[in-house]
Design a protein around this motif. Sequence first.
Motif, mmCIF file in Angstrom:
data_model
loop_
_atom_site.group_PDB
_atom_site.id
_atom_site.type_symbol
_atom_site.label_atom_id
_atom_site.label_comp_id
_atom_site.label_asym_id
_atom_site.label_seq_id
_atom_site.Cartn_x
_atom_site.Cartn_y
_atom_site.Cartn_z
ATOM 1 N N ALA A 187 0.840 -1.208 0.000
ATOM 2 C CA ALA A 187 0.000 0.000 0.000
ATOM 3 C C ALA A 187 0.871 1.254 0.000
ATOM 4 O O ALA A 187 0.590 2.220 -0.719
ATOM 5 C CB ALA A 187 -0.920 -0.011 1.206
ATOM 6 N N LEU A 188 1.929 1.241 0.799
ATOM 7 C CA LEU A 188 2.827 2.394 0.830
ATOM 8 C C LEU A 188 3.596 2.549 -0.481
ATOM 9 O O LEU A 188 3.790 3.659 -0.972
ATOM 10 C CB LEU A 188 3.810 2.277 1.990
ATOM 11 C CG LEU A 188 3.226 2.398 3.393
ATOM 12 C CD1 LEU A 188 4.282 2.087 4.442
ATOM 13 C CD2 LEU A 188 2.657 3.789 3.606
ATOM 14 N N GLU A 214 1.370 3.856 -3.333
ATOM 15 C CA GLU A 214 0.802 5.174 -3.094
ATOM 16 C C GLU A 214 1.463 6.245 -3.938
ATOM 17 O O GLU A 214 0.881 7.263 -4.245
ATOM 18 C CB GLU A 214 0.907 5.516 -1.614
ATOM 19 C CG GLU A 214 0.071 6.699 -1.190
ATOM 20 C CD GLU A 214 0.113 6.868 0.296
ATOM 21 O OE1 GLU A 214 0.878 7.731 0.760
ATOM 22 O OE2 GLU A 214 -0.606 6.124 0.994
ATOM 23 N N ASP A 215 2.710 6.013 -4.312
ATOM 24 C CA ASP A 215 3.456 7.003 -5.093
ATOM 25 C C ASP A 215 2.802 7.287 -6.356
ATOM 26 O O ASP A 215 2.394 7.364 -7.236
ATOM 27 C CB ASP A 215 4.887 6.545 -5.340
ATOM 28 C CG ASP A 215 5.669 6.487 -4.037
ATOM 29 O OD1 ASP A 215 5.290 7.172 -3.092
ATOM 30 O OD2 ASP A 215 6.650 5.735 -3.994
#
Length: 137
Positions: free
Chosen positions: A132-133, A136-137
Amino acid sequence: MNSVILKTATRLLFPLLLIFSVFLFFRGHNEPGGGFIGGLVGASAFVLFAITFGTEVTRRLLRMDPRVMVGWGLFLALVSGIMSMIAGDAFFTGQWALPVVFGNELHVGTPLIFDIGVYLVVVGFTLAVIFALEEED
């Protein structure tokens, strides 16, 4: 990332980390280690792969959505507790089967099922957060 050194190191470290993860998992049966630390090392192998080759390639390599992995892990942990209740004992009381394989008695029981569940929860949760992190970009 386009680093030749990182790609080469990842190709070498990925299988070693997975093997070490399995070692830690089985070592924890009677000594410190087990599902949690084995799951963290296994997740770190996939995180390294995701950083190097991207999350989409890593998801294809994993072949299972990390959230589904968490669900299966929770299910196995619950089953390990219910099996003791079916046997007439308190919830999470260890139940053991002692099969003989090649002349050696194996200690297989509900704590092993619980550890597999913990392993899946740790790997799944860690990868779900990292993916998820990363995406996210």
